[in-house]
Motif scaffolding. Structure first.
Motif, PDB file in Angstrom:
ATOM      1  N   LYS A   3       6.084   2.963   7.512  1.00 10.96           N
ATOM      2  CA  LYS A   3       6.198   2.291   6.216  1.00 10.96           C
ATOM      3  C   LYS A   3       4.983   1.406   6.011  1.00 10.96           C
ATOM      4  O   LYS A   3       4.290   1.033   6.963  1.00 10.96           O
ATOM      5  CB  LYS A   3       7.479   1.477   6.131  1.00 10.96           C
ATOM      6  CG  LYS A   3       7.521   0.307   7.082  1.00 10.96           C
ATOM      7  CD  LYS A   3       8.819  -0.459   6.980  1.00 10.96           C
ATOM      8  CE  LYS A   3       8.777  -1.600   8.001  1.00 10.96           C
ATOM      9  NZ  LYS A   3      10.032  -2.276   8.126  1.00 10.96           N
ATOM     10  N   LEU A   4       4.749   1.065   4.756  1.00 11.32           N
ATOM     11  CA  LEU A   4       3.688   0.136   4.370  1.00 11.32           C
ATOM     12  C   LEU A   4       4.333  -1.103   3.783  1.00 11.32           C
ATOM     13  O   LEU A   4       5.203  -1.005   2.912  1.00 11.32           O
ATOM     14  CB  LEU A   4       2.771   0.773   3.319  1.00 11.32           C
ATOM     15  CG  LEU A   4       1.737  -0.161   2.677  1.00 11.32           C
ATOM     16  CD1 LEU A   4       0.725  -0.656   3.714  1.00 11.32           C
ATOM     17  CD2 LEU A   4       1.041   0.540   1.517  1.00 11.32           C
ATOM     18  N   SER A   5       3.913  -2.275   4.275  1.00  8.35           N
ATOM     19  CA  SER A   5       4.431  -3.536   3.757  1.00  8.35           C
ATOM     20  C   SER A   5       3.283  -4.532   3.631  1.00  8.35           C
ATOM     21  O   SER A   5       2.191  -4.315   4.156  1.00  8.35           O
ATOM     22  CB  SER A   5       5.535  -4.085   4.662  1.00  8.35           C
ATOM     23  OG  SER A   5       5.033  -4.292   5.970  1.00  8.35           O
ATOM     24  N   ARG A  45       6.942 -12.072   0.262  1.00  6.72           N
ATOM     25  CA  ARG A  45       7.040 -10.665   0.666  1.00  6.72           C
ATOM     26  C   ARG A  45       7.563  -9.812  -0.481  1.00  6.72           C
ATOM     27  O   ARG A  45       8.064 -10.333  -1.469  1.00  6.72           O
ATOM     28  CB  ARG A  45       7.962 -10.529   1.876  1.00  6.72           C
ATOM     29  CG  ARG A  45       7.441 -11.302   3.081  1.00  6.72           C
ATOM     30  CD  ARG A  45       8.370 -11.212   4.288  1.00  6.72           C
ATOM     31  NE  ARG A  45       7.861 -12.005   5.381  1.00  6.72           N
ATOM     32  CZ  ARG A  45       6.959 -11.575   6.260  1.00  6.72           C
ATOM     33  NH1 ARG A  45       6.494 -10.353   6.180  1.00  6.72           N
ATOM     34  NH2 ARG A  45       6.536 -12.365   7.228  1.00  6.72           N
ATOM     35  N   PRO A  49       9.756  -1.915   1.278  1.00  7.87           N
ATOM     36  CA  PRO A  49       8.441  -1.385   1.655  1.00  7.87           C
ATOM     37  C   PRO A  49       7.724  -0.797   0.435  1.00  7.87           C
ATOM     38  O   PRO A  49       8.360  -0.259  -0.481  1.00  7.87           O
ATOM     39  CB  PRO A  49       8.771  -0.293   2.670  1.00  7.87           C
ATOM     40  CG  PRO A  49      10.095  -0.694   3.236  1.00  7.87           C
ATOM     41  CD  PRO A  49      10.831  -1.324   2.080  1.00  7.87           C
ATOM     42  N   GLN A  52       7.293   4.435   2.066  1.00  7.51           N
ATOM     43  CA  GLN A  52       8.101   4.835   3.211  1.00  7.51           C
ATOM     44  C   GLN A  52       8.595   6.247   2.986  1.00  7.51           C
ATOM     45  O   GLN A  52       8.495   6.783   1.877  1.00  7.51           O
ATOM     46  CB  GLN A  52       9.271   3.886   3.437  1.00  7.51           C
ATOM     47  CG  GLN A  52      10.305   3.867   2.353  1.00  7.51           C
ATOM     48  CD  GLN A  52      11.438   2.895   2.655  1.00  7.51           C
ATOM     49  OE1 GLN A  52      11.549   2.353   3.740  1.00  7.51           O
ATOM     50  NE2 GLN A  52      12.297   2.665   1.680  1.00  7.51           N
ATOM     51  N   ASN A  99       3.860   2.100  11.309  1.00 10.33           N
ATOM     52  CA  ASN A  99       4.023   1.034  10.328  1.00 10.33           C
ATOM     53  C   ASN A  99       2.675   0.382  10.079  1.00 10.33           C
ATOM     54  O   ASN A  99       1.922   0.107  11.022  1.00 10.33           O
ATOM     55  CB  ASN A  99       5.014  -0.018  10.815  1.00 10.33           C
ATOM     56  CG  ASN A  99       6.424   0.500  10.870  1.00 10.33           C
ATOM     57  OD1 ASN A  99       6.790   1.423  10.142  1.00 10.33           O
ATOM     58  ND2 ASN A  99       7.229  -0.072  11.724  1.00 10.33           N
ATOM     59  N   HIS A 101       1.256  -2.942   8.142  1.00 13.12           N
ATOM     60  CA  HIS A 101       1.532  -4.202   7.446  1.00 13.12           C
ATOM     61  C   HIS A 101       0.169  -4.794   7.092  1.00 13.12           C
ATOM     62  O   HIS A 101      -0.650  -5.030   7.981  1.00 13.12           O
ATOM     63  CB  HIS A 101       2.336  -5.147   8.326  1.00 13.12           C
ATOM     64  CG  HIS A 101       2.719  -6.409   7.632  1.00 13.12           C
ATOM     65  ND1 HIS A 101       3.606  -6.432   6.574  1.00 13.12           N
ATOM     66  CD2 HIS A 101       2.310  -7.682   7.815  1.00 13.12           C
ATOM     67  CE1 HIS A 101       3.749  -7.680   6.150  1.00 13.12           C
ATOM     68  NE2 HIS A 101       2.964  -8.461   6.888  1.00 13.12           N
TER      69      HIS A 101
END
Length: 117
Positions: A3-5, A45, A49, A52, A99, A101
């Motif tokens: 996933k990208l966050s 935040r 995500p 994903q 992942n 971030h």
């Protein structure tokens, strides 16, 4: 799947950057394609995500943060034009199983990022 966050930390005030508008773009030979627009929550935040599952693909991306608008909304006095206004973080996703971030640490005068997980 990975996933990208992201998240935003306002180092001027030592708090999360709440209310920052962010655009996520896919970058390729045809230019940029907007994939998602979000606004950070009270913790700085995103509520979910950015990418994903099947949407998480290898490639070149950009996150564009409206940092100047954020600082103006906070009442921070900055010159015109703003020194830090729209912050563009260009990065690549090589392995969509991992992942990624990509946080923004920002002030009206500087910014940095790193790859988290």
């Amino acid at each position: 799947m990975g996933k990208l966050s992201t998240h935003v930390l306002d180092i001027t005030q030592g708090k999360p950057g709440a209310g920052v508008s962010i655009g996520l773009y896919l970058v390729n030979a045809n230019g940029k394609t907007l994939l998602k627009s979000v606004v950070t929550n009270a913790d700085g935040r995103c509520d979910a995500p950015l990418l994903q599952g099947e949407d998480m693909q290898a490639g070149q991306y950009e996150l564009i943060f409206a940092a100047g608008d954020y600082f103006a909304a906070q009442g921070v006095t900055v010159p015109t034009p703003r020194f830090v206004d729209q912050v563009t973080l260009a990065f690549g996703i090589a392995d969509p199983e991992q992942n990624y971030h990509v946080p923004l640490v920002v002030s009206p005068w500087s910014y940095s990022t790193y790859r988290g997980s």
